[in-house]
Design a protein around this motif. Structure first.
Motif, PDB file in Angstrom:
ATOM      1  N   VAL A 168       0.891  -1.156   0.000  1.00  0.00           N
ATOM      2  CA  VAL A 168       0.000   0.000   0.000  1.00  0.00           C
ATOM      3  C   VAL A 168       0.929   1.205   0.000  1.00  0.00           C
ATOM      4  O   VAL A 168       2.125   1.067   0.266  1.00  0.00           O
ATOM      5  CB  VAL A 168      -0.946   0.032   1.233  1.00  0.00           C
ATOM      6  N   PRO A 169       0.443   2.404  -0.282  1.00  0.00           N
ATOM      7  CA  PRO A 169       1.345   3.554  -0.293  1.00  0.00           C
ATOM      8  C   PRO A 169       2.152   3.681   1.004  1.00  0.00           C
ATOM      9  O   PRO A 169       1.601   3.687   2.094  1.00  0.00           O
ATOM     10  CB  PRO A 169       0.387   4.738  -0.475  1.00  0.00           C
ATOM     11  N   GLY A 170       3.473   3.706   0.846  1.00  0.00           N
ATOM     12  CA  GLY A 170       4.345   3.881   1.998  1.00  0.00           C
ATOM     13  C   GLY A 170       4.805   2.600   2.649  1.00  0.00           C
ATOM     14  O   GLY A 170       5.632   2.630   3.564  1.00  0.00           O
ATOM     15  N   VAL A 171       4.306   1.448   2.214  1.00  0.00           N
ATOM     16  CA  VAL A 171       4.707   0.157   2.785  1.00  0.00           C
ATOM     17  C   VAL A 171       5.232  -0.721   1.648  1.00  0.00           C
ATOM     18  O   VAL A 171       4.467  -1.154   0.785  1.00  0.00           O
ATOM     19  CB  VAL A 171       3.536  -0.545   3.496  1.00  0.00           C
ATOM     20  N   THR A 172       6.549  -0.970   1.668  1.00  0.00           N
ATOM     21  CA  THR A 172       7.197  -1.697   0.573  1.00  0.00           C
ATOM     22  C   THR A 172       7.906  -2.933   1.106  1.00  0.00           C
ATOM     23  O   THR A 172       8.589  -2.896   2.129  1.00  0.00           O
ATOM     24  CB  THR A 172       8.214  -0.797  -0.148  1.00  0.00           C
ATOM     25  N   MET A 173       7.746  -4.027   0.388  1.00  0.00           N
ATOM     26  CA  MET A 173       8.397  -5.288   0.722  1.00  0.00           C
ATOM     27  C   MET A 173       9.568  -5.472  -0.236  1.00  0.00           C
ATOM     28  O   MET A 173       9.414  -5.304  -1.454  1.00  0.00           O
ATOM     29  CB  MET A 173       7.388  -6.426   0.587  1.00  0.00           C
ATOM     30  N   VAL A 174      10.751  -5.822   0.312  1.00  0.00           N
ATOM     31  CA  VAL A 174      11.963  -5.930  -0.502  1.00  0.00           C
ATOM     32  C   VAL A 174      12.612  -7.286  -0.283  1.00  0.00           C
ATOM     33  O   VAL A 174      12.896  -7.684   0.856  1.00  0.00           O
ATOM     34  CB  VAL A 174      12.970  -4.817  -0.137  1.00  0.00           C
ATOM     35  N   HIS A 175      12.889  -7.999  -1.363  1.00  0.00           N
ATOM     36  CA  HIS A 175      13.573  -9.287  -1.281  1.00  0.00           C
ATOM     37  C   HIS A 175      15.059  -9.054  -1.015  1.00  0.00           C
ATOM     38  O   HIS A 175      15.719  -8.309  -1.743  1.00  0.00           O
ATOM     39  CB  HIS A 175      13.379 -10.052  -2.590  1.00  0.00           C
ATOM     40  N   THR A 176      15.596  -9.699   0.045  1.00  0.00           N
ATOM     41  CA  THR A 176      17.004  -9.543   0.399  1.00  0.00           C
ATOM     42  C   THR A 176      17.786 -10.847   0.332  1.00  0.00           C
ATOM     43  O   THR A 176      18.995 -10.826   0.116  1.00  0.00           O
ATOM     44  CB  THR A 176      17.160  -9.000   1.828  1.00  0.00           C
TER      45      THR A 176
END
Length: 280
Positions: free
Chosen positions: A180-188
């Protein structure tokens, strides 16, 4: 329940249970005289690790980060081996907020180890069913693939019982995804091949949820990585990258496992300038 706001994004910690894991395994090659100054152990050399999901509220969406260890999902031997002294009580936590499991729109899984996913299913008349039936369950495509086809090492923590009942709810992504706007999931990668972190940004404020790259505040040293990590050099690389990002942003660091702090803020000199302490 402890709360933290990042701009207009609200974070609330729920009760997902508690485990006690071997301290040596949780701090890898770091000698006990060093790590024990920052995080205490019991007479069995175990350290207390919460498994408490975070409820994120944003623009009318109820987003659950992780699923806890569940209730009744572990047998007696597993509870003993994992040092479980308290199981999940997510439904009661949600009720205190005027919510039910059906009100959860999205579940974010940084990875799918048993202590992060077991609480997404519960036994109902001898069959495991989804606890959050209306939610999309989001994780990386790498993690989802390994969950279903674990290797000789990962099969001990990727259990088919934990994915079969939610399979139709799972949505995967590659690289990064704004939930959602402002919440980002990043693969590490690192802790597992498909491991992810979360970055929350709103109104000039930032929080980074490092998940098991940094399970407690005592893991703030870049080199202090877990013996459980499948790819420790990737963990070190990604910790360095995101701790630098957090320092530049003066961001909050939030935790799923920490028994003392829900969130901590450090300045550029690595001095603690703010914290949200867990209420006992």
């Amino acid at each position: 329940m402890e709360k933290l706001t990042i701009g207009s994004i609200e974070l609330i910690w729920l009760n997902g249970g508690v485990t006690h894991m071997d301290g040596g395994a949780m701090f890898g090659v770091v000698p006990k005289p060093l790590w024990s100054r920052k995080y205490p152990s019991n007479e069995k050399n175990q350290i207390e690790l919460r498994t408490d999901p975070i409820l994120i509220r944003r623009d009318g969406k109820n987003i659950l980060v992780e699923g806890g260890i569940g209730n009744g999902r572990l047998n007696e031997k597993q509870r003993r081996n994992y040092g479980v002294t308290e199981e999940s009580d997510l439904v009661a936590s949600l009720e205190k907020l005027g919510l039910s499991p059906e009100d959860i729109h999205i579940v974010l899984l940084t990875h799918m180890h048993f202590d992060h996913i077991s609480g997404l299913t519960a036994d109902e008349d001898g069959e495991l069913r989804s606890v959050f039936p209306n939610a999309s369950v989001i994780t990386s495509d790498v993690e989802w693939n390994e969950m279903r086809e674990p290797n000789i090492r990962s099969k001990n923590t990727y259990w088919k019982e934990n994915w079969q009942a939610i399979e139709k709810q799972v949505e995967t992504f590659s690289g990064r995804k704004e939930i959602v706007p402002g919440v980002t999931m990043v693969h590490t990668g690192g802790h597992s091949d498909g491991h992810c972190i979360l970055v929350l940004e709103d109104e000039g404020e930032t929080a980074v949820h490092m998940a098991d790259l940094m399970p407690t505040h005592a893991h703030d040293n870049v080199l202090w990585v877990l013996a459980f990590d499948d790819y420790p050099m990737t963990s070190i690389e990604q910790k360095s990258k995101w701790l630098q990002f957090a320092a530049e942003k003066e961001a909050w660091m939030t935790f799923y496992h920490d028994a003392k702090y829900r969130a901590v803020k450090w300045n550029r000199e690595r001095e603690m300038t703010g914290f949200v302490e867990r209420l006992k």
